[in-house]
Design a protein around this motif. Structure first.
Motif, PDB file in Angstrom:
ATOM      1  N   LEU A 190      18.517  39.703   0.056  1.00  0.00           N
ATOM      2  CA  LEU A 190      18.820  40.036   1.447  1.00  0.00           C
ATOM      3  C   LEU A 190      19.422  38.840   2.172  1.00  0.00           C
ATOM      4  O   LEU A 190      20.392  38.980   2.932  1.00  0.00           O
ATOM      5  CB  LEU A 190      17.554  40.506   2.161  1.00  0.00           C
ATOM      6  CG  LEU A 190      17.710  40.886   3.640  1.00  0.00           C
ATOM      7  CD1 LEU A 190      18.757  41.977   3.815  1.00  0.00           C
ATOM      8  CD2 LEU A 190      16.372  41.324   4.228  1.00  0.00           C
ATOM      9  N   LEU A 191      18.869  37.656   1.927  1.00  0.00           N
ATOM     10  CA  LEU A 191      19.420  36.449   2.531  1.00  0.00           C
ATOM     11  C   LEU A 191      20.857  36.230   2.063  1.00  0.00           C
ATOM     12  O   LEU A 191      21.730  35.851   2.860  1.00  0.00           O
ATOM     13  CB  LEU A 191      18.554  35.239   2.167  1.00  0.00           C
ATOM     14  CG  LEU A 191      19.028  33.883   2.696  1.00  0.00           C
ATOM     15  CD1 LEU A 191      19.061  33.893   4.227  1.00  0.00           C
ATOM     16  CD2 LEU A 191      18.118  32.767   2.197  1.00  0.00           C
ATOM     17  N   LEU A 222      23.116  38.637   3.931  1.00  0.00           N
ATOM     18  CA  LEU A 222      23.279  38.246   5.338  1.00  0.00           C
ATOM     19  C   LEU A 222      24.235  37.061   5.474  1.00  0.00           C
ATOM     20  O   LEU A 222      25.089  37.034   6.376  1.00  0.00           O
ATOM     21  CB  LEU A 222      21.912  37.885   5.931  1.00  0.00           C
ATOM     22  CG  LEU A 222      20.927  39.046   6.128  1.00  0.00           C
ATOM     23  CD1 LEU A 222      19.574  38.520   6.596  1.00  0.00           C
ATOM     24  CD2 LEU A 222      21.479  40.046   7.136  1.00  0.00           C
ATOM     25  N   GLY A 236      27.815  37.222   7.354  1.00  0.00           N
ATOM     26  CA  GLY A 236      28.052  36.412   8.544  1.00  0.00           C
ATOM     27  C   GLY A 236      29.048  35.286   8.341  1.00  0.00           C
ATOM     28  O   GLY A 236      30.029  35.164   9.092  1.00  0.00           O
TER      29      GLY A 236
END
Length: 315
Positions: free
Chosen positions: A146-147, A150, A154
């Motif tokens: 998930l990191l 993200l 971004g």
């Protein structure tokens, strides 16, 4: 020390043997085999049977496993059912990016964890300690994949600051494009820094309250010398012990990150081998990865013993 080292090596060999058997059993349970996957339903049963016989897949499973295990004892990891070349060749081609990613991650993790742990531990209960503790707890709760998503969404897709994948980049071009390492290293290092810094913080708090440190303060030992010579060696022990425990997480995290960022490393080779039902390659790569994790854990334990000779970590 020699007895401890021998004990760990014997235990590691037993673990590797059990892992090799488990990997072989699990891959054998996958639907289809290398012959069926290669033809992908575009061949007759006779053609598949002929290829299966050519690859030796018609032999009993136990016989194939014992032959492979016998070769491992001589340094031969087997022959790929897809390329027909040695598994060691596949390992040599894919190990470079994985080793670079692992090494750079350790270079980033160790000093940052020490710095954050000391900064928090020497300011127990203060604003710095509360901020660092909150950030590490929050970051530790975010799964690696998930990191990674993200950060890609971004910093890569929205802002365009960093490359999102290694697609189209060869392993030999890595040193010329260090920006490729930023996001993968950040993902792997995040959880490890959180875990290690908290252990070092706890060790720092405990050591600062020890009698010899209190006495050194009374004698006017400079703060820098006190921290580096007396506090840090003992405060680092819990962090190194934690590093030994999360060594397998480091290896596993690197493999997950390789899959997310399309890095042509061991994880990519392993996924392709599983898809092709290339059992010798799966076994060989899994065995090497497991051996690397065990050696990493052993090295961290030995460093722990060197810092505090009375510490015996017999797990």
């Amino acid at each position: 020390m020699r007895g401890y080292l021998l004990h760990r090596l014997v235990l590691g060999l037993v673990q590797l043997a059990l892992l090799a058997g488990l990997v072989f059993a699990l891959t054998s349970l996958l639907p289809g085999d290398a012959a069926a996957v290669r033809y992908d339903g575009d061949a007759t049963g006779a053609q598949v049977a002929a290829l299966r016989e050519q690859l030796g897949l018609d032999r009993p499973a136990l016989e194939r496993f014992t032959d492979w295990a016998g070769g491992v004892l001589t340094g031969d990891l087997g022959t790929s059912l897809v390329s027909g070349g040695p598994v060691t060749g596949i390992l040599a081609e894919s190990a470079g990016p994985t080793l670079v990613l692992t090494a750079v991650t350790l270079v980033v993790v160790v000093p940052l964890a020490l710095l954050l742990g000391l900064a928090s531990g020497t300011r127990e209960g203060g604003r710095t300690d509360r901020v660092f503790s909150s950030l590490t707890l929050a970051l530790n709760a975010v799964p690696d994949f998930l990191l990674a998503l993200l950060l890609v969404a971004g910093l890569s897709l929205k802002l365009g600051w960093l490359p999102a994948t290694w697609v189209g980049v060869g392993a030999g071009e890595l040193l010329g494009q260090p920006a490729l390492l930023v996001l993968p290293v950040a993902v792997v290092a995040a959880r490890m820094i959180c875990l290690l810094s908290r252990q070092i913080r706890a060790g720092t708090v405990t050591t600062l309250g020890a009698g010899y440190v209190v006495q050194a303060r009374r004698l006017g030992v400079p703060r820098r010398a006190l921290l580096l010579r007396h506090v840090l060696p003992n405060a680092a022990v819990p962090g190194i012990q934690e590093l030994a425990r999360v060594g397998d997480n480091l290896v596993g995290g690197v493999l997950v990150v390789e899959a997310v960022f399309a890095i042509p490393g061991v994880a990519t080779a392993l996924v392709r081998a599983v898809e092709a039902r290339d059992i010798p390659t799966v076994q060989g790569l899994a065995l090497v990865v497991a051996a690397a994790a065990l050696l990493f854990s052993l090295a961290a334990d030995l460093v722990c013993h060197r810092l505090v000779p009375r510490t015996e970590i017999l797990r």
